[in-house]
Each structure stands twice: as structure tokens, then as C-alpha cells.
Design a protein around this motif. Structure first.
Motif, short mmCIF file in Angstrom:
data_model
loop_
_atom_site.label_atom_id
_atom_site.label_comp_id
_atom_site.label_asym_id
_atom_site.label_seq_id
_atom_site.Cartn_x
_atom_site.Cartn_y
_atom_site.Cartn_z
N LEU A 62 -6.76 -4.27 0.76
CA LEU A 62 -6.64 -4.79 2.12
C LEU A 62 -6.60 -3.65 3.14
N LEU A 63 -5.90 -2.57 2.78
CA LEU A 63 -5.87 -1.39 3.65
C LEU A 63 -7.22 -0.69 3.67
N GLN A 64 -7.82 -0.53 2.51
CA GLN A 64 -9.11 0.17 2.42
C GLN A 64 -10.19 -0.51 3.25
N THR A 65 -10.20 -1.82 3.24
CA THR A 65 -11.27 -2.58 3.90
C THR A 65 -10.95 -2.95 5.34
N GLY A 66 -9.82 -2.46 5.86
CA GLY A 66 -9.50 -2.70 7.26
C GLY A 66 -8.88 -4.04 7.55
N ARG A 67 -8.55 -4.81 6.50
CA ARG A 67 -7.88 -6.09 6.73
C ARG A 67 -6.38 -5.92 6.91
N ALA A 68 -5.90 -4.71 6.71
CA ALA A 68 -4.50 -4.36 6.98
C ALA A 68 -4.48 -2.97 7.57
N ASP A 69 -3.48 -2.71 8.41
CA ASP A 69 -3.35 -1.40 9.04
C ASP A 69 -2.42 -0.48 8.26
N ALA A 70 -1.63 -1.07 7.36
CA ALA A 70 -0.70 -0.29 6.53
C ALA A 70 -0.42 -1.08 5.26
N PHE A 71 0.03 -0.37 4.24
CA PHE A 71 0.40 -0.98 2.97
C PHE A 71 1.81 -0.51 2.65
N VAL A 72 2.79 -1.41 2.65
CA VAL A 72 4.17 -1.05 2.37
C VAL A 72 4.49 -1.34 0.91
N MET A 73 5.07 -0.33 0.24
CA MET A 73 5.35 -0.49 -1.18
C MET A 73 6.12 0.74 -1.66
N ASP A 74 6.47 0.75 -2.93
CA ASP A 74 7.12 1.91 -3.54
C ASP A 74 6.22 3.13 -3.40
N SER A 75 6.83 4.28 -3.11
CA SER A 75 6.05 5.50 -2.88
C SER A 75 5.13 5.86 -4.02
N GLN A 76 5.62 5.68 -5.28
CA GLN A 76 4.78 6.09 -6.40
C GLN A 76 3.60 5.14 -6.58
N ILE A 77 3.76 3.88 -6.21
CA ILE A 77 2.64 2.94 -6.28
C ILE A 77 1.62 3.29 -5.21
N LEU A 78 2.11 3.62 -4.02
CA LEU A 78 1.21 4.08 -2.96
C LEU A 78 0.45 5.33 -3.41
N ALA A 79 1.20 6.31 -3.94
CA ALA A 79 0.58 7.57 -4.37
C ALA A 79 -0.44 7.33 -5.48
N GLY A 80 -0.12 6.43 -6.41
CA GLY A 80 -1.02 6.14 -7.51
C GLY A 80 -2.31 5.51 -7.04
N ASN A 81 -2.23 4.55 -6.14
CA ASN A 81 -3.44 3.91 -5.63
C ASN A 81 -4.27 4.87 -4.80
N ILE A 82 -3.60 5.70 -4.00
CA ILE A 82 -4.32 6.69 -3.21
C ILE A 82 -5.05 7.68 -4.12
N SER A 83 -4.39 8.13 -5.20
CA SER A 83 -5.01 9.12 -6.09
C SER A 83 -6.26 8.58 -6.78
N GLN A 84 -6.36 7.25 -6.90
CA GLN A 84 -7.51 6.65 -7.57
C GLN A 84 -8.62 6.27 -6.57
N ALA A 85 -8.37 6.45 -5.28
CA ALA A 85 -9.37 6.10 -4.27
C ALA A 85 -10.54 7.08 -4.32
#
Length: 298
Positions: free
Chosen positions: A184-207
């Protein structure tokens, strides 16, 4: 019935009809055990390929189950895997579809009414991720923005509490799992993604382009993450806790953390670069199964 109400009703029904569990006896009788895993919970638990899962909690659980196998004197123990979501993880544990949940579940007083938790293995900080070019860097800048989170998690509740205290309103949008929320963040349907830091970091590292995203803003909460077990099963909890505490005392858990959070990991072979927090190190030094509410009182 609304999904949240349906899940709550199902959990209540299962809990009401439950008898004291005996997971060790089940494992000994069948020679099998089923591990609940997540498909996109950062480096804690994630899908590598069809039927293959990896991560800090997945590897920890494998080692715990190897200790259980030795304790029971089993020549062989077949470990099965079942992907679970934030919505179904508790019902699947209660109906014995899984025997141990090795994902990214916060230990809370509310959840302890239905399930048990092993000693804390990871203490998380809730923050939010944005696109670098968004200019967003604080909670205040999310006023009127769309914020994605994953259905069934506690992150959006924490953020709503913080936002209301600051007089900020935002529009929540929900993903079915963490990968969907990040999409949702990647495609612009959300402006931010709130979640646990490690989950955020994990998804970002796979982008495709990790540098396009950043974890920003205030720490919204600190939450103890633990392996989830069936309630009223003291023998299995004791076996799991003893295995975990041995790993903590030997330093093995710190080595595993370094492997999954500081070194390159599959499938993209990129490091998350997330050192253990002081709270995580404290949980290893003094093993405990305190719920998140105990942290909020500090």
C-alpha cells in the motif's frame, strides 16, 4: 459478522471448550509437531520459497523443538509448517492446527486470557516507514494522511492513541498481511506504514530500491515479542522456556540475532542492519514473560 467480531467470537468459543493441553504428549504420540510461521514478518519469520520459511524466530523454534525431541527420546521428529496471519494465529493454536507459533506476536494481558507466551526473545519498537521523497519525518506530519497497517495487529491502536493525544487525525488503511501493508505504501495508496521496526526494515530490505524508503518518526511503543503457546500447558511451556533460557545464557541467541538482523539474509541477501535494542538485551539478561502492559508502566 464483522471479521474482528467473528475472530473474537471464535476465540471465545474455542477457549471456553478447551481442556488442559498436553502438547508434549501429542508430540510424543505422533512424532510430529506443527510450527505456525509468518510469510512477511521481517527477519523474525518469513517465506523464502514455497513451503520454506526462515528467520530469527523460525530458527529459534527449530532449536527448541530439537531440545524437545531429545527430552522425549524421539529418534525422529517431523516438523510441519503452517503460515498464519494476525487474524487466525490464535484460533489455529487453540484448535491444535499449530502447536507453537513462531512469528511476531506481542505478549499482552488481553491475549494471555486465551494463550500463553514463552519468555520474551525480542523487544520491538513501533515506528513508521515512508517514502524518502515524501518529506514526512514525524507523527505530526501524518495529519490527514493515509497510514497503512496490518489487520489484527496492535500497531494502529498504539498510533491512534499517540495521535489523539497530539490532536492529530489520520486515515487508516489495512493490509491483509505485512507484505500487503507495505505494498500500500509502495503503490501510493498509503503515505506511511506503521508497524514493528524490524518488520518495516525487513520489507524495505526486500524492496527493489531500499534507498527509496526510510523508518522515521518517534518511537510509538515498546512491545515484548514472544513465541506463543497453548494456555494451561505448563509442561510444554517449561520445556520451551528452559531451551530459550539456555540459549540466552550461552550467548547463542545473540549469535542468532546477529545472523538474522545484521548479516545478509535470503532471498535478496541484503542485511537489515538492525542492532538489538537495549530492551531486547535486557530481556535476554533477565528472562521473563511479562506482557506489554508491564513495559508501559515503566
Amino acid at each position: 459478522m464483522h471479521t474482528a467480531l467473528f475472530v473474537a467470537a471464535l476465540v471465545a468459543t474455542l477457549a471456553a471448550g478447551a481442556v488442559q493441553a498436553d502438547t508434549l504428549a501429542k508430540i510424543k504420540d505422533t512424532g510430529t509437531v506443527t510450527m505456525g510461521v509468518r510469510e512477511s514478518s521481517g527477519a523474525l519469520s518469513y517465506k523464502v520459497a514455497e513451503g520454506e520459511y526462515a528467520g530469527f524466530h523460525v530458527e529459534i523454534c527449530r532449536r527448541v523443538l530439537a531440545d524437545v525431541q531429545r527430552q522425549l527420546g524421539l529418534p525422529r521428529l517431523d516438523v510441519g509448517y503452517r503460515a498464519v496471519s494476525s487474524q487466525n494465529r490464535i484460533p489455529l493454536l487453540l484448535n491444535s492446527s499449530i502447536d507453537i507459533e513462531c512469528g511476531s506476536t506481542t505478549n499482552s494481558v488481553q491475549r494471555q486470557k486465551d494463550v500463553a507466551f514463552a519468555v520474551t526473545t525480542f523487544v520491538e519498537q513501533t515506528r513508521f516507514a515512508v517514502k524518502v521523497n515524501s518529506g514526512i519525518g514525524s507523527l505530526a506530519q501524518l495529519k490527514g494522511k493515509r497510514v497503512s497497517t496490518t489487520t489484527g495487529t496492535t500497531a494502529v491502536q498504539v498510533m491512534r492513541q499517540q495521535a489523539r493525544a497530539a490532536g492529530i487525525e489520520f486515515q487508516p488503511v489495512y493490509g491483509k498481511d505485512h507484505a500487503d501493508s507495505f505494498l500500500l505504501l509502495q503503490t501510493g495508496r498509503a503515505d506511511a506504514f506503521v508497524m514493528d521496526s524490524q518488520i518495516l526494515a525487513g520489507n524495505i530490505s526486500q524492496a527493489a530500491n531500499p534507498a527509496d524508503y526510510a523508518i522515521v518518526g518517534e518511537v510509538l511503543s515498546v512491545e515484548p515479542i514472544a513465541i506463543m503457546l497453548r494456555k494451561d500447558d505448563p509442561a510444554f511451556k517449561r520445556a520451551v522456556d528452559e531451551s530459550l533460557i539456555a540459549m540466552m545464557k550461552s550467548g547463542e541467541i545473540a549469535r542468532l540475532y546477529d545472523r538474522w538482523f545484521m548479516q545478509p539474509i535470503p532471498p535478496a541477501n541484503r542485511p537489515m542492519g538492525l542492532p538489538p535494542s537495549d530492551a531486547t538485551r535486557a530481556a535476554w539478561a533477565e528472562p521473563n514473560d511479562r506482557p506489554v502492559e508491564a513495559y508501559l508502566k515503566k
